[in-house]
Write a protein that holds these residues in place. Structure first.
Motif, short mmCIF file in Angstrom:
data_model
loop_
_atom_site.label_atom_id
_atom_site.label_comp_id
_atom_site.label_asym_id
_atom_site.label_seq_id
_atom_site.Cartn_x
_atom_site.Cartn_y
_atom_site.Cartn_z
N GLU A 122 0.84 -1.19 0.00
CA GLU A 122 0.00 0.00 0.00
C GLU A 122 0.88 1.24 0.00
N LEU A 123 0.59 2.20 -0.87
CA LEU A 123 1.42 3.40 -0.99
C LEU A 123 0.70 4.64 -0.46
N ILE A 124 -0.53 4.80 -0.91
CA ILE A 124 -1.29 5.98 -0.52
C ILE A 124 -2.60 5.54 0.10
N ARG A 125 -2.99 6.24 1.15
CA ARG A 125 -4.32 5.96 1.70
C ARG A 125 -5.03 7.28 1.97
N LEU A 126 -6.27 7.35 1.52
CA LEU A 126 -7.13 8.48 1.86
C LEU A 126 -8.09 7.98 2.93
N ARG A 127 -8.10 8.70 4.07
CA ARG A 127 -8.92 8.22 5.16
C ARG A 127 -9.96 9.26 5.53
N ASN A 128 -11.21 8.91 5.39
CA ASN A 128 -12.35 9.76 5.77
C ASN A 128 -12.21 11.19 5.23
N ILE A 129 -11.83 11.29 3.97
CA ILE A 129 -11.63 12.61 3.39
C ILE A 129 -12.98 13.28 3.13
N ARG A 130 -13.08 14.51 3.60
CA ARG A 130 -14.25 15.34 3.34
C ARG A 130 -13.75 16.62 2.71
N MET A 131 -14.47 17.06 1.71
CA MET A 131 -14.05 18.31 1.06
C MET A 131 -15.29 19.10 0.70
N ALA A 132 -15.24 20.39 0.91
CA ALA A 132 -16.39 21.23 0.57
C ALA A 132 -15.88 22.58 0.10
N PHE A 133 -16.55 23.13 -0.89
CA PHE A 133 -16.29 24.51 -1.31
C PHE A 133 -17.51 25.33 -0.98
N ASP A 134 -17.32 26.35 -0.19
CA ASP A 134 -18.47 27.20 0.16
C ASP A 134 -19.65 26.36 0.61
N ASP A 135 -19.43 25.49 1.53
CA ASP A 135 -20.52 24.67 2.10
C ASP A 135 -21.11 23.67 1.13
N GLU A 136 -20.60 23.65 -0.11
CA GLU A 136 -21.11 22.64 -1.02
C GLU A 136 -20.19 21.43 -0.89
N VAL A 137 -20.76 20.32 -0.41
CA VAL A 137 -19.93 19.15 -0.17
C VAL A 137 -19.53 18.53 -1.51
N VAL A 138 -18.25 18.36 -1.69
CA VAL A 138 -17.72 17.86 -2.96
C VAL A 138 -17.22 16.43 -2.79
N LEU A 139 -16.61 16.15 -1.65
CA LEU A 139 -16.20 14.78 -1.35
C LEU A 139 -16.76 14.43 0.02
N ASN A 140 -17.33 13.27 0.10
CA ASN A 140 -18.04 12.93 1.32
C ASN A 140 -17.46 11.64 1.91
N ASP A 141 -16.64 11.78 2.91
CA ASP A 141 -16.12 10.62 3.64
C ASP A 141 -15.49 9.59 2.69
N LEU A 142 -14.50 10.02 2.01
CA LEU A 142 -13.87 9.18 1.01
C LEU A 142 -12.79 8.31 1.65
N ASN A 143 -12.82 7.03 1.36
CA ASN A 143 -11.80 6.11 1.85
C ASN A 143 -11.27 5.33 0.67
N LEU A 144 -9.95 5.29 0.57
CA LEU A 144 -9.39 4.69 -0.62
C LEU A 144 -7.92 4.38 -0.35
N TYR A 145 -7.49 3.20 -0.73
CA TYR A 145 -6.04 2.98 -0.67
C TYR A 145 -5.55 2.59 -2.06
N ILE A 146 -4.30 2.97 -2.29
CA ILE A 146 -3.72 2.77 -3.61
C ILE A 146 -2.41 2.05 -3.43
N ASN A 147 -2.24 0.96 -4.18
CA ASN A 147 -1.04 0.16 -4.05
C ASN A 147 0.10 0.67 -4.90
N ASP A 148 1.26 0.30 -4.53
CA ASP A 148 2.45 0.67 -5.29
C ASP A 148 2.39 0.03 -6.67
N LYS A 149 2.84 0.78 -7.67
CA LYS A 149 2.96 0.30 -9.04
C LYS A 149 1.62 -0.02 -9.69
#
Ligand SMILES: Nc1ncnc2c1ncn2[C@@H]1O[C@H](COP(=O)(O)OP(=O)(O)OP(=O)(O)O)[C@@H](O)[C@H]1O
Ligand SMILES: Nc1ncnc2c1ncn2[C@@H]1O[C@H](COP(=O)(O)OP(=O)(O)OP(=O)(O)O)[C@@H](O)[C@H]1O
Ligand SMILES: NCCCCNCCCN
Ligand SMILES: [Mg+2]
Ligand SMILES: [Mg+2]
Lengths: 350, 394, 293, 276, 394
Positions: free
Chosen positions: B4-31
């Protein structure tokens, strides 16, 4: 304290740091510029020589603020006004020994009764200049200035005092009247002429190019400048009209705000000298108040040019008392009359 | 490909209160070649920018090799990016563009034993590495061209070279082929895949083109409305879509309401069809996905269902046939021509029938009644008028 | 990072408030006060006296703008159809005079238009003035009393002032119209033709409306300086054709010192400009057009 | 169209021709002479005002270009809500009648001088060690301030579109490749908007050189730009020295333009050949 | 659909001595949907502009209903055009755009018996016709929008309505879908075809997208380098390409050198394959086209040829498999997965083998050895360097 002031000033007006400077504002075409060079050479004082178009423009500049003149050369009535408004500094005549040479006729005049503020620069008359090639009949009256016959060929003088003055003269009133009705009548006279298209333009020194180039036939202007024009156009004639005219004195004074009072007095002294007056007279053709200079000018002319000076010209330059008697000097007008002059003058543009 | 190389854990993103990413979980393996796939505005670019460090999430962690890198600025991450419109520096030529990253780098001076002094990479090395990289992307000889003087595909490759020359651990690519035309796009897809295999690093790739995703990816992440809908290999995603959205987004699908009679038996149109899926409650309403190419046309009498052909389009490799089954129109792709108006039977093998749980997307996709319906969605007003219109067409 | 960059604008915002906003506020204060500094509306009330100046300024500026438009539009239109080489040279030629001070160029017109100027000399030489005298004498009610003219009166007339304005500001009309016309998508014209429009119709229905933003910006860019000029009217109008600009100048540095009144007139003028700006903003974004300067 | 060019150039040619006039009239030809060119270099007033003009133009262009570029970058990265009103204020000096700008700045300076004087008088009375100048005047400083003020908006208006056209990702890309954002600023943003900066500077310079009205109200009496000198000369006898200086300046600009154009078209041809 | 409407006779066109159309001959029937298909720069737009009257050919005749119309200006031809980028009038709303053509028209005054007086179309009629047309293109309710406020697809339909409202006999469309994204493009293709059938007029359509051409056309004209390569129905063109260019341009093709042993028997790789084509000389060298989807994978021992799988790509509907046959790589599309490295046999039915005469295009297309070869063509320099590059890969 005074000396230290004038030393550390200078720098503020972009005219070089630490140098001795004098800022002069005079009229256009009103000096032999080589005199400036000579003064600078002799004294090491740098002259910033500027010009204003008329007394009224000079007054506007001074009132607006932001200009840094030391010496100004307004006319009689304007000097009174400036003294009244406490804008002029008293001169230290010890620094101006040449004041002695000024003819007594031009000392203690009504605008500066105790002669505390001024040193006269020139004097002369206001009159009508005409181009004899374009105007056949001889002109003798101010009526020519309002005559629709010359529509488009007449130049009105571009300052309120002179313009309204000639109208008052034509109407037979005093140039110093404060009677609103008379002034209104004079205004109406000019306004009608404007409506009739009499005037090709309102001019001050633009008159040189207009009259010399034959672009206009009749103008009101000053005797000295007429003589300058005559050098370039022989067809021009000058007359002090039968109704009489204005005779004026322009005098050098120093502003209260001046930071270069000493240099200013040096300049005034220099310009009051006989030699400067002779040379200046020869160049600008205005009569000098320096008695010696005025008297010796014809001789100076003959010496310089190898021919005698035409007495008729000398008479125009320095008119005899008889002519002056027909003329009236401007006196300062009361404030409300000045406002009236300003308003009428602005309206005249219409 | 397992580390495993990268992991996104419970990512939330919003612009001006507009939710763009909602509790994103993702892992990415090497290569790995991982693709973020989804419709426009679903948050793909935002996810990528969070990984690249250009945007900071409202909450959640970004881990790289197990270390939290939320606050590491982009230029300190071992990650490089190929931007949506390449973002080549127009005032530099190809060589300078590619060399840019190297010129920015400082590394410990090999001559300094303390290892503290940091020096620039020597010009000869830069030159060598840039030329090497240009060779990898088949652009040798183009060093002195300005980006303006390159075709889209060439610009594309410069952008890749510019990123790769820094030997990043991860390459982020944001719709790098979006601006290219079809033919070139297809070629570049293969090319990119080849480069990834050659350099052996992780690619995180953003696209909204399902074919592209299928062609290139090891793993596809299907996103919609800021949420991950499904993660899987191309085959998984295509063959076992988790919901109607995924089914429709990945390829053409007929999606029909069904009821699970029992494991391996589903009821549609009042008829029972054997299938391979199970694990549903008895009589649970489900979405049934049938891919157009999994449907065989058979003589009427042999068909599990009988319908009328309403339209036939020649597509070269196959015909696209629209068949009406009691008002519900199916798309069938077949190499056999059937004339419009013909009554035909169809047969579906059990492995052609995919059962999905009902989801919020149910009923929104998978009907070919009116091809105009799809673009109608794009018009931002007058929905009613358009609805009437399509009613008329039927 | 975005916000960090926007800090770059802070010094300029400061600068603007001191050198753009503050002066206007001071001007407003002046406009509403007497020489002694008391509040008054008199400065505006007095403006009624100058209706004639307002009328004349507007009349001359409008005429000048219209003439500039009538000349500028066709020129821009023809230019936009030329080859790129011709266009470039023509543009340089149109801009070039602007590098010579406008007072000089206007002054040069003076020497052309004077009663004894080059044009009158020319008319004299080719006998135009004699011809006019003969014809006029012929038609005069009393030929004996007819006074022959020796020149045509040009200087000091409103015509001369208008000429000066057109001359000075014509490039400001040509440039914005031209740059809109050049960018015009040629396929729009083909489309109109395809749909049956004749060339006149193509022009009226497509080219003209599409070039309107350029026209409007040209109009503003000619009208505003025309209505506010004082130098041109001074030189070519001989001071008898007073414009708003002269009126203002006279109150500040001219022969009728009254800065309060001057500020009031300037304020009115600014209001005019604001109206122009609003009109322009309605038709296209002003930012872009100002750039073409 | 040819007529339009005659119209535009006739006065200029006449001006040029009469710069070679032996006489001092600008309407009567008295024969060829270079007299006025010789005279020109003796004329302190004209030479001084040419110098003032160039100095104020160059300085104000430099200042305005730098300030305007930064301001434009700042404005461009602002939210719309802020940018729109600021751009409106920015447009005021561009759109406003010059006389209004000139007069209002004149009033500003005079008001400031008044305040200054009050302060300086108080200050000088309060202490005795340091004497502070009480009277300040319009002059080169105010002239420069005025020029900078009306030049900045032009620079902003030319730089802004370039910034907007710029691919928003370029800065990201630079950072991605290892730049800090200061480096990104110098290595990417500035080169990218350079054409805009250059043409902004050019416009600013032209505006400065050509300006008369604003200078007239803000330069005071001590300094005079060429335009102001010309204006005051038109109020007197105009000397053909002015024709001479304008001929020289015009010739310089013409030469410059020709060089630029020739170089440009040569480069274009080279580029075309390279493409073929 | 049988009446001839337009004929181009010996059309030659050149710009600055560069020949763009070379002796073009083409007739177009009434009510036909005809597509000009070809790569960029092949002269499609030029042909269309000649028909529309925007360009005059150097030589040759344009006949309309048998009448020569070379010198008839565009606005007098009963032909309307939908421009490449729509060319909607930005200052007019949708209604005014569509009404434009009608407002330009004058026709004999019905009240004037002499029939000489011509009057404008009355406003009520204009209104009615415009609204009718907006309904046809599903844009009712959009009358007052300005073009800026429309999506690409909507603008597209306005452009079509604007042209159709004039009831032209022929509608010319120049890549009208080029600017749209994939999904929308597919929908609009069907929509356009539907509109054409509804209004029943001739459409002459320009595209460089082969799928688009196949989907919509009655007749396809394949062009290259200013010459017509083939004219035919989509099926003809796909199944019986006249030369390697056409075969390659229309879909994927494996093109192999072969020798015609005799009618219905062709020799490739030293082996004889039965086929359906004939009419060639004995032992005549020919190009053999085999479509990737016509190849069946069979156990090695049953195969007509045996090769090695070198690459497999999952495409959803099928796998793209590259198979190496003695150094020549074929593309095979199949639903069955074969692992890379596997030795497989293939079988081709006689109707999957298409024989073409040798042409100047022979040998230029149809080899899948290097996918990069195709875009290499686009790079305008360094051909040699690139060649080397692809040599290495083999
Ligand atoms: N800087 C921003 N400010 C405000 N909203 C933003 C910003 N960046 C993105 N968004 C919003 O976030 C949402 C997701 O955007 P994102 O760019 O991640 O979509 P995407 O999946 O990349 O779409 P596309 O395929 O169109 O590129 C969109 O609704 C977008 O409008
Ligand atoms: N006005 C013109 N002047 C010079 N050459 C032209 C002109 N119009 C087209 N050409 C040339 O003619 C050739 C054919 O152009 P045409 O526009 O017909 O191609 P096309 O098939 O429509 O291509 P595309 O698919 O790119 O639109 C091209 O080589 C083009 O460069
Ligand atoms: N050349 C201008 C000379 C001015 C003379 N002053 C006259 C003053 C009259 N009041
Ligand atoms: Mg995105
Ligand atoms: Mg084309």
């Amino acid at each position: 304290k005074d000396t230290s002031d004038s030393e550390n000033s200078g720098s503020s007006n972009g005219s070089g740091s630490g140098d001795r400077v004098v800022n002069v504002c005079s009229w256009g075409e009103y000096i032999d510029e080589s005199l400036i060079d000579q003064f600078e050479e002799e004294t090491g004082i740098k002259v910033n020589y500027q010009t204003a178009e008329s007394n009224e423009v000079l007054y506007s500049q001074l009132s607006m603020g932001g200009v840094d003149y030391d010496v100004i050369v307004p006319s009689d009535y304007m000097i009174s006004q400036l003294i009244e408004e406490d804008m002029l500094a008293e001169l230290n005549y010890d620094n101006i020994p040449n004041f002695e040479k000024i003819d007594d006729r031009f000392k203690n005049l009504s605008y500066d009764p105790e002669n505390k503020y001024t040193v006269p620069y020139t004097w002369g008359t206001l009159g009508i200049i005409s181009n004899t090639a374009k105007v056949q009949e001889p002109i003798t009256s101010w009526s020519a200035m309002f005559d629709p016959q010359y529509a488009g060929n007449v130049l009105l003088i571009n300052n309120s005092r002179d313009a309204l003055g000639i109208a008052l003269l034509y109407l037979g009133y005093s140039v110093n009247t404060t009677d609103e009705a008379e002034i209104q009548e004079a205004y109406q006279l000019i306004a009608d002429a404007v409506k009739n298209g009499v005037y090709q333009g309102k001019v001050m020194d633009e008159v040189f190019q207009k009259m010399e180039g034959g672009n206009a036939a009749i103008a009101t202007y000053y005797a000295g400048d007429y003589l300058s024009m005559l050098e370039n156009n022989e067809d021009l004639a000058y007359v002090v009209p039968e109704e009489g005219s204005n005779w004026f004195v322009d005098a050098m004074c120093v502003l209260k705000t001046s930071q270069h009072k000493e240099e200013a007095e040096a300049w005034i002294n220099f310009m009051a000298s006989t030699e400067a007056n002779l040379r200046n007279m020869d160049y600008i053709w205005y009569a000098s108040p320096n008695a010696e200079a005025l008297e010796t000018y014809p001789a100076y002319y003959e010496e310089t040019y190898g021919e005698p000076l035409d007495p008729a010209l000398y008479e125009i330059m320095a008119p005899s008392q008889e002519v002056l008697d027909r003329c009236e000097a401007y006196l300062v007008l009361p404030a409300e009359t000045r406002t009236l002059y300003n308003d009428l003058w602005t309206q005249l543009g219409i | 490909m397992s580390k495993e190389l990268i992991r996104l854990r419970n990512i939330r993103m919003a612009f001006d209160d507009e939710v763009v990413l909602n509790d994103l979980n993702l892992y990415i393996n090497d290569k790995e070649f991982l693709t973020l796939l989804g419709p426009s505005g679903c948050g793909k670019t935002t996810t990528l920018r969070i990984i690249g460090g250009f945007t900071t999430p409202v909450s959640g962690d970004v881990l790289f090799d197990g270390v939290r890198i939320n606050d590491v600025p982009p230029y300190r991450r071992q990650i490089n990016t190929v931007f949506q419109k390449y973002a080549l520096f127009p005032h530099m030529n190809v060589f300078e563009n590619v060399a840019f990253g190297l010129r920015m780098q400082k590394r410990p001076d090999p001559k300094d034993p303390s290892g503290k002094r940091r020096v620039k990479i020597p010009e000869t090395e830069i030159r060598q590495r840039v030329l090497e990289m240009l060779e990898v992307v088949s652009l040798k000889g183009f060093e002195n061209r300005k980006p303006d003087a390159l075709s889209g595909g060439q610009q594309q490759r410069v952008a890749i070279a510019r990123a790769l020359v820094n030997r990043p651990k991860v390459l982020l690519l944001d719709e790098p082929l979006g601006a290219l035309d079809l033919k070139l796009r297809k070629d570049m897809q293969l090319e990119l895949k080849k480069i990834q295999q050659q350099v052996g690093i992780t690619f995180i790739y953003v696209t909204h083109d399902q074919e592209e995703a299928l062609t290139m990816s090891d793993t596809i992440v299907v996103m919609d409305k800021g949420c991950i809908q499904q993660i899987g290999t191309p085959e998984d995603i295509y063959n076992e879509p988790k919901n109607a959205f995924v089914a429709d987004f990945i390829g053409e699908s007929n999606i029909i309401d069904g009821v699970m009679v029992r494991d391996k038996l589903v009821k549609m149109y009042g008829r029972e069809f054997p299938c391979l899926d199970g694990g549903f409650a008895e009589n649970e309403p489900v979405d049934v996905v049938i891919r157009p190419e999994d449907i065989d046309i058979v003589p009427m009498e042999q068909g599990q269902l009988v319908g009328t052909v309403t339209s036939v389009t020649f597509k070269g490799m196959q015909y696209d046939i629209i068949v009406d089954f009691r008002g519900f129109k199916w798309l069938i792709q077949t190499t056999d021509h059937s004339p419009v108006g013909a009554r035909i039977g169809i047969k579906i093998d059990p492995d052609g029938i995919h059962i999905m749980k009902k989801s919020p997307y149910s009923g929104m996709f998978g009907d070919y009644s009116s091809f105009s319906e799809e673009y109608e969605e794009m018009s931002d007003a007058n929905w009613e008028a358009d609805e009437e219109e399509s009613e008329d067409e039927k | 990072m975005k916000n960090k960059l926007s800090l770059f604008a802070v010094p300029y915002v400061g600068w603007m408030s001191i050198f753009v906003v503050a002066p206007i506020i001071i001007m407003v204060v002046y406009a509403f006060s007497t020489a002694a500094g008391d509040f008054t509306l008199e400065n505006f009330a007095r403006m009624g006296t100058y209706t004639a100046v307002f009328t004349r300024s507007f009349k001359l500026a409008i005429i000048a703008t219209l003439i500039a438009l009538l000349i500028g539009y066709p020129v821009s239109y023809m230019l936009s159809k030329e080859g790129p080489q011709v266009q470039r040279i023509a543009m340089v030629l149109i801009m070039l005079p602007m590098w010579m001070n406008f007072l000089l160029r206007t002054y040069s017109w003076m020497s052309i238009l004077e009663n004894n100027g080059l044009l009158n000399q020319l008319f004299q030489q080719i006998g135009l003035i004699d011809l006019y005298n003969q014809i006029a004498m012929h038609f005069a009610s009393d030929p004996a009393a007819y006074v022959p003219i020796d020149h045509f009166q040009m200087i000091g007339t409103q015509g001369a002032v208008v000429l000066g304005m057109v001359y000075n500001y014509l490039p400001f009309m040509i440039l914005p119209i031209y740059s809109v016309l050049v960018k015009l998508d040629h396929s729009l014209i083909e489309a109109a033709r395809d749909l049956g429009a004749s060339s006149v119709q193509v022009f009226r229905k497509v080219i003209l409306p599409l070039s309107l933003p350029g026209v409007l910006s040209g109009i503003t860019m000619v009208f505003v300086p025309s209505v506010s000029t004082f130098a041109i009217s001074r030189l070519l109008g001989g001071g008898t054709q007073m414009m708003l600009g002269d009126l203002i100048e006279q109150q500040f540095l001219g022969g009728a010192y009254n800065p309060q009144l001057g500020a009031a007139i300037a304020l009115v003028m600014m209001a005019i400009v604001v109206v122009c700006m609003l009109v322009m903003n309605r038709f296209g974004d002003g930012e872009e057009q100002a750039v073409m300067l | 169209m040819a007529l339009v060019f005659v119209f535009l150039y006739a006065p200029i040619f006449i001006l040029i021709i009469f710069s070679f006039n032996a006489g001092n009239s600008s309407a009567v030809w008295k024969g060829f002479s270079l007299h006025w060119y010789a005279e020109l270099f003796q004329n302190r007033l004209i030479m001084q005002s040419v110098y003032t003009t160039l100095l104020v133009s160059v300085l104000s262009t430099l200042i305005a270009t730098v300030a305007g570029t930064f301001a434009a970058i700042g404005l461009a990265s602002m939210r719309r809500r802020w940018r729109t009103p600021l751009m409106t204020v920015n447009n005021i000096p561009v759109m406003n009648a010059e006389i209004v700008t000139g007069v209002s700045m004149c009033l500003l300076f005079v008001a400031f001088f008044g305040l200054w004087k009050a302060f300086a008088v108080w200050f000088n009375q309060a202490q005795d060690t340091f004497w502070m100048e009480e009277n300040i005047y319009l002059g080169f400083g105010t002239l420069l301030l005025a020029h900078v003020t009306f030049n900045i908006p032009h620079v902003i208006l030319t730089v802004m579109p370039k910034l907007c056209q710029m691919d928003k990702n370029l800065v990201d890309a630079a950072q991605d490749l290892g730049c800090t954002w200061m480096q990104a600023f110098w290595k990417v943003i500035i080169p990218e908007i350079k054409p805009g900066i250059i043409s902004g500077a050019l416009i600013a310079f032209t505006m400065s050189i050509d300006d008369f009205i604003i200078s007239y109200f803000t330069a005071g009496s001590g300094v005079s730009t060429l335009a102001m000198t010309i204006y005051s000369m038109t109020k007197k006898r105009v000397s053909p020295e002015i024709n001479a200086i304008s001929t020289l300046l015009f010739g310089a600009v013409l030469l410059l333009l020709i060089i630029i154009n020739v170089r440009e078209s040569r480069q274009e041809r080279l580029r075309e050949r390279a493409r073929a």
